[in-house]
Write an enzyme that holds these catalytic residues in place. Structure first.
Site, PDB file in Angstrom:
ATOM      1  N   ASP A  32      -5.246   1.894  34.222  1.00  0.00           N
ATOM      2  CA  ASP A  32      -4.760   1.451  35.540  1.00  0.00           C
ATOM      3  C   ASP A  32      -5.393   0.119  35.953  1.00  0.00           C
ATOM      4  O   ASP A  32      -6.617  -0.029  35.900  1.00  0.00           O
ATOM      5  CB  ASP A  32      -5.116   2.549  36.554  1.00  0.00           C
ATOM      6  CG  ASP A  32      -4.379   2.425  37.865  1.00  0.00           C
ATOM      7  OD1 ASP A  32      -3.988   1.308  38.236  1.00  0.00           O
ATOM      8  OD2 ASP A  32      -4.191   3.463  38.524  1.00  0.00           O
ATOM      9  N   HIS A  60      -4.670  -1.523  39.082  1.00  0.00           N
ATOM     10  CA  HIS A  60      -4.538  -1.807  40.522  1.00  0.00           C
ATOM     11  C   HIS A  60      -5.923  -2.021  41.140  1.00  0.00           C
ATOM     12  O   HIS A  60      -6.709  -1.084  41.261  1.00  0.00           O
ATOM     13  CB  HIS A  60      -3.816  -0.643  41.221  1.00  0.00           C
ATOM     14  CG  HIS A  60      -2.389  -0.491  40.803  1.00  0.00           C
ATOM     15  ND1 HIS A  60      -2.010   0.294  39.733  1.00  0.00           N
ATOM     16  CD2 HIS A  60      -1.251  -1.036  41.308  1.00  0.00           C
ATOM     17  CE1 HIS A  60      -0.692   0.216  39.596  1.00  0.00           C
ATOM     18  NE2 HIS A  60      -0.205  -0.580  40.538  1.00  0.00           N
TER      19      HIS A  60
HETATM   20  C1  B12 Z   1       0.409  -4.370  43.899  1.00  0.00           C
HETATM   21  C2  B12 Z   1       0.948  -3.298  42.988  1.00  0.00           C
HETATM   22  C3  B12 Z   1       0.949  -3.558  41.607  1.00  0.00           C
HETATM   23  C4  B12 Z   1       0.358  -4.817  40.991  1.00  0.00           C
HETATM   24  C5  B12 Z   1      -1.164  -4.608  40.881  1.00  0.00           C
HETATM   25  C6  B12 Z   1      -1.917  -5.933  40.998  1.00  0.00           C
HETATM   26  C7  B12 Z   1      -3.410  -5.664  40.961  1.00  0.00           C
HETATM   27  N1  B12 Z   1      -4.062  -6.263  39.993  1.00  0.00           N
HETATM   28  O1  B12 Z   1      -3.947  -4.918  41.773  1.00  0.00           O
HETATM   29  C8  B12 Z   1       1.073  -4.863  39.610  1.00  0.00           C
HETATM   30  C9  B12 Z   1       2.375  -5.640  39.754  1.00  0.00           C
HETATM   31  C10 B12 Z   1       0.282  -5.429  38.447  1.00  0.00           C
HETATM   32  C11 B12 Z   1       1.420  -3.373  39.427  1.00  0.00           C
HETATM   33  C12 B12 Z   1       1.656  -2.820  38.190  1.00  0.00           C
HETATM   34  C13 B12 Z   1       2.062  -1.501  38.029  1.00  0.00           C
HETATM   35  N2  B12 Z   1       2.387  -0.620  38.998  1.00  0.00           N
HETATM   36 CO1  B12 Z   1       1.978  -0.914  40.885  1.00  0.00          CO
HETATM   37  N3  B12 Z   1       1.919  -1.115  42.742  1.00  0.00           N
HETATM   38  C14 B12 Z   1       1.455  -2.068  43.501  1.00  0.00           C
HETATM   39  C15 B12 Z   1       1.682  -1.685  44.983  1.00  0.00           C
HETATM   40  C16 B12 Z   1       2.921  -2.455  45.473  1.00  0.00           C
HETATM   41  C17 B12 Z   1       0.533  -1.951  45.950  1.00  0.00           C
HETATM   42  C18 B12 Z   1      -0.843  -1.404  45.498  1.00  0.00           C
HETATM   43  C19 B12 Z   1      -1.882  -1.965  46.438  1.00  0.00           C
HETATM   44  O2  B12 Z   1      -2.547  -2.940  46.133  1.00  0.00           O
HETATM   45  N4  B12 Z   1      -2.005  -1.348  47.649  1.00  0.00           N
HETATM   46  C20 B12 Z   1      -2.916  -1.799  48.690  1.00  0.00           C
HETATM   47  C21 B12 Z   1      -4.255  -1.045  48.607  1.00  0.00           C
HETATM   48  C22 B12 Z   1      -5.147  -1.462  49.782  1.00  0.00           C
HETATM   49  O3  B12 Z   1      -3.984   0.330  48.751  1.00  0.00           O
HETATM   50  P1  B12 Z   1      -4.273   1.394  47.605  1.00  0.00           P
HETATM   51  O4  B12 Z   1      -4.322   0.734  46.294  1.00  0.00           O
HETATM   52  O5  B12 Z   1      -3.349   2.533  47.815  1.00  0.00           O
HETATM   53  O6  B12 Z   1      -5.780   1.893  47.925  1.00  0.00           O
HETATM   54  C23 B12 Z   1      -6.093   2.551  49.130  1.00  0.00           C
HETATM   55  C24 B12 Z   1      -5.892   4.070  49.083  1.00  0.00           C
HETATM   56  O7  B12 Z   1      -5.050   4.497  48.058  1.00  0.00           O
HETATM   57  C25 B12 Z   1      -7.257   4.629  48.952  1.00  0.00           C
HETATM   58  N5  B12 Z   1      -7.840   4.820  47.632  1.00  0.00           N
HETATM   59  C26 B12 Z   1      -7.519   4.307  46.428  1.00  0.00           C
HETATM   60  N6  B12 Z   1      -8.352   4.731  45.501  1.00  0.00           N
HETATM   61  C27 B12 Z   1      -9.261   5.533  46.093  1.00  0.00           C
HETATM   62  C28 B12 Z   1     -10.362   6.226  45.596  1.00  0.00           C
HETATM   63  C29 B12 Z   1     -11.146   6.985  46.467  1.00  0.00           C
HETATM   64  C30 B12 Z   1     -12.311   7.754  45.938  1.00  0.00           C
HETATM   65  C31 B12 Z   1     -10.823   7.029  47.846  1.00  0.00           C
HETATM   66  C32 B12 Z   1     -11.660   7.815  48.794  1.00  0.00           C
HETATM   67  C33 B12 Z   1      -9.709   6.338  48.348  1.00  0.00           C
HETATM   68  C34 B12 Z   1      -8.955   5.590  47.474  1.00  0.00           C
HETATM   69  O8  B12 Z   1      -8.067   3.692  49.633  1.00  0.00           O
HETATM   70  C35 B12 Z   1      -7.578   2.361  49.363  1.00  0.00           C
HETATM   71  C36 B12 Z   1      -7.930   1.467  50.530  1.00  0.00           C
HETATM   72  O9  B12 Z   1      -7.301   1.913  51.717  1.00  0.00           O
HETATM   73  C37 B12 Z   1       1.933  -0.139  44.871  1.00  0.00           C
HETATM   74  C38 B12 Z   1       2.856   0.465  45.921  1.00  0.00           C
HETATM   75  C39 B12 Z   1       2.137   0.762  47.194  1.00  0.00           C
HETATM   76  N7  B12 Z   1       2.734   0.373  48.277  1.00  0.00           N
HETATM   77  O10 B12 Z   1       1.050   1.343  47.157  1.00  0.00           O
HETATM   78  C40 B12 Z   1       2.518  -0.034  43.463  1.00  0.00           C
HETATM   79  C41 B12 Z   1       2.345   1.258  42.682  1.00  0.00           C
HETATM   80  C42 B12 Z   1       0.920   1.790  42.839  1.00  0.00           C
HETATM   81  N8  B12 Z   1       2.548   0.823  41.305  1.00  0.00           N
HETATM   82  C43 B12 Z   1       3.179   1.687  40.579  1.00  0.00           C
HETATM   83  C44 B12 Z   1       3.501   1.540  39.196  1.00  0.00           C
HETATM   84  C45 B12 Z   1       4.367   2.613  38.583  1.00  0.00           C
HETATM   85  C46 B12 Z   1       3.044   0.459  38.467  1.00  0.00           C
HETATM   86  C47 B12 Z   1       3.285   0.202  36.981  1.00  0.00           C
HETATM   87  C48 B12 Z   1       3.109   1.420  36.069  1.00  0.00           C
HETATM   88  C49 B12 Z   1       4.690  -0.399  36.851  1.00  0.00           C
HETATM   89  C50 B12 Z   1       5.150  -0.646  35.435  1.00  0.00           C
HETATM   90  N9  B12 Z   1       6.092   0.178  35.003  1.00  0.00           N
HETATM   91  O11 B12 Z   1       4.651  -1.511  34.765  1.00  0.00           O
HETATM   92  C51 B12 Z   1       2.257  -0.907  36.673  1.00  0.00           C
HETATM   93  C52 B12 Z   1       0.921  -0.335  36.170  1.00  0.00           C
HETATM   94  C53 B12 Z   1       0.097  -1.406  35.550  1.00  0.00           C
HETATM   95  C54 B12 Z   1      -1.304  -0.911  35.310  1.00  0.00           C
HETATM   96  N10 B12 Z   1      -1.762  -0.984  34.066  1.00  0.00           N
HETATM   97  O12 B12 Z   1      -1.957  -0.433  36.225  1.00  0.00           O
HETATM   98  C55 B12 Z   1       3.564   2.909  41.385  1.00  0.00           C
HETATM   99  C56 B12 Z   1       2.773   4.148  41.024  1.00  0.00           C
HETATM  100  C57 B12 Z   1       3.692   5.343  41.068  1.00  0.00           C
HETATM  101  C58 B12 Z   1       3.045   6.677  41.024  1.00  0.00           C
HETATM  102  N11 B12 Z   1       1.750   6.858  41.098  1.00  0.00           N
HETATM  103  O13 B12 Z   1       3.806   7.602  40.991  1.00  0.00           O
HETATM  104  C59 B12 Z   1       3.424   2.392  42.861  1.00  0.00           C
HETATM  105  C60 B12 Z   1       3.042   3.463  43.880  1.00  0.00           C
HETATM  106  C61 B12 Z   1       4.809   1.769  43.248  1.00  0.00           C
HETATM  107  C62 B12 Z   1       5.880   2.823  43.375  1.00  0.00           C
HETATM  108  N12 B12 Z   1       6.207   3.233  44.604  1.00  0.00           N
HETATM  109  O14 B12 Z   1       6.440   3.280  42.439  1.00  0.00           O
HETATM  110  N13 B12 Z   1       1.454  -2.738  40.620  1.00  0.00           N
END
Ligand code: B12
Length: 148
Positions: A13, A15
């Site tokens: 992963d 992200h």
């Molecule tokens: C930006 C993004 C990308 C970027 C990432 C860039 C980077 N280097 O970070 C790129 C374009 C590269 C990408 C690629 C992929 N992505 Co993407 N991505 C996103 C997106 C739009 C936003 C993620 C993000 O940054 N959110 C903002 C941060 C602040 O929020 P967060 O990550 O959720 O973290 C918060 C909480 O989750 C929580 N949290 C997270 N971890 C932890 C751990 C603990 C212990 C705790 C307490 C809390 C916590 O706290 C954080 C802060 O508030 C999401 C959709 C979405 N809206 O979430 C999809 C998403 C995560 N991606 C997805 C997918 C499928 C992929 C790919 C597999 C796509 C593909 N087929 O290639 C690839 C995977 C590549 C890889 N090897 O990881 C899916 C995952 C689906 C699933 N889980 O069922 C999502 C949900 C999109 C979707 N709706 O389908 N992605």
């Protein structure tokens, strides 16, 4: 005493945004954070926790493969004889799941707490402070009992 937390994104992963925000929030709350970054292996989590005598390990996973990536994780922790609180958070399953089922799955795996993708970092920090204070109190009680 500063408490050390190991943070990282497990498996393949990549992200990075979520753990960057978590790292900043944890540091602002006074924790000593070792951020492994993205694409971290189970071995890296365990070895770094051991080397830094960490109190907690926080695993992040967004791309939907957390179940596979975390298989055997707690067995490794036990084999390394680590006494750490473990949390996992993010987008832990593929698609729209019932989060309570997901939470139960990861609790069964051994994680102390399971957080969804809507989690505010402050929520995790409050939980961590409560859990770690509890652990300190328990160990203090044990050492008091030994010296009494
Ligand atoms: C930006 C993004 C990308 C970027 C990432 C860039 C980077 N280097 O970070 C790129 C374009 C590269 C990408 C690629 C992929 N992505 Co993407 N991505 C996103 C997106 C739009 C936003 C993620 C993000 O940054 N959110 C903002 C941060 C602040 O929020 P967060 O990550 O959720 O973290 C918060 C909480 O989750 C929580 N949290 C997270 N971890 C932890 C751990 C603990 C212990 C705790 C307490 C809390 C916590 O706290 C954080 C802060 O508030 C999401 C959709 C979405 N809206 O979430 C999809 C998403 C995560 N991606 C997805 C997918 C499928 C992929 C790919 C597999 C796509 C593909 N087929 O290639 C690839 C995977 C590549 C890889 N090897 O990881 C899916 C995952 C689906 C699933 N889980 O069922 C999502 C949900 C999109 C979707 N709706 O389908 N992605």
């Amino acid at each position: 005493m500063t408490q050390t937390v190991i943070l990282g994104v497990i498996g393949s992963d990549a992200h990075v945004v979520g753990i960057t925000i978590l790292e900043q929030a944890l540091e602002a709350a006074g924790f000593d954070v070792v951020n492994l970054g993205v694409q971290s292996s189970q071995e890296e989590f365990v070895e770094t926790a051991s080397a830094n005598d960490a109190e907690a390990v926080l695993v992040s996973s967004l791309y939907g493969h957390a179940k596979q990536d975390c298989e055997g994780f707690h067995r490794r922790i036990a084999e390394a004889d680590l006494d750490v609180t473990t949390y996992i958070g993010g987008n832990l399953a593929v698609g729209q799941d019932d989060f309570e089922e997901t939470r139960a799955f990861f609790r069964e795996m051994g994680f102390d707490r399971v957080f969804d993708s809507e989690t505010d970092p402050e929520e995790a920090i409050d939980a961590l402070m409560a859990d770690l204070d509890m652990r300190t109190t328990e160990s203090e009680r044990e050492s008091q009992a030994v010296s009494a």
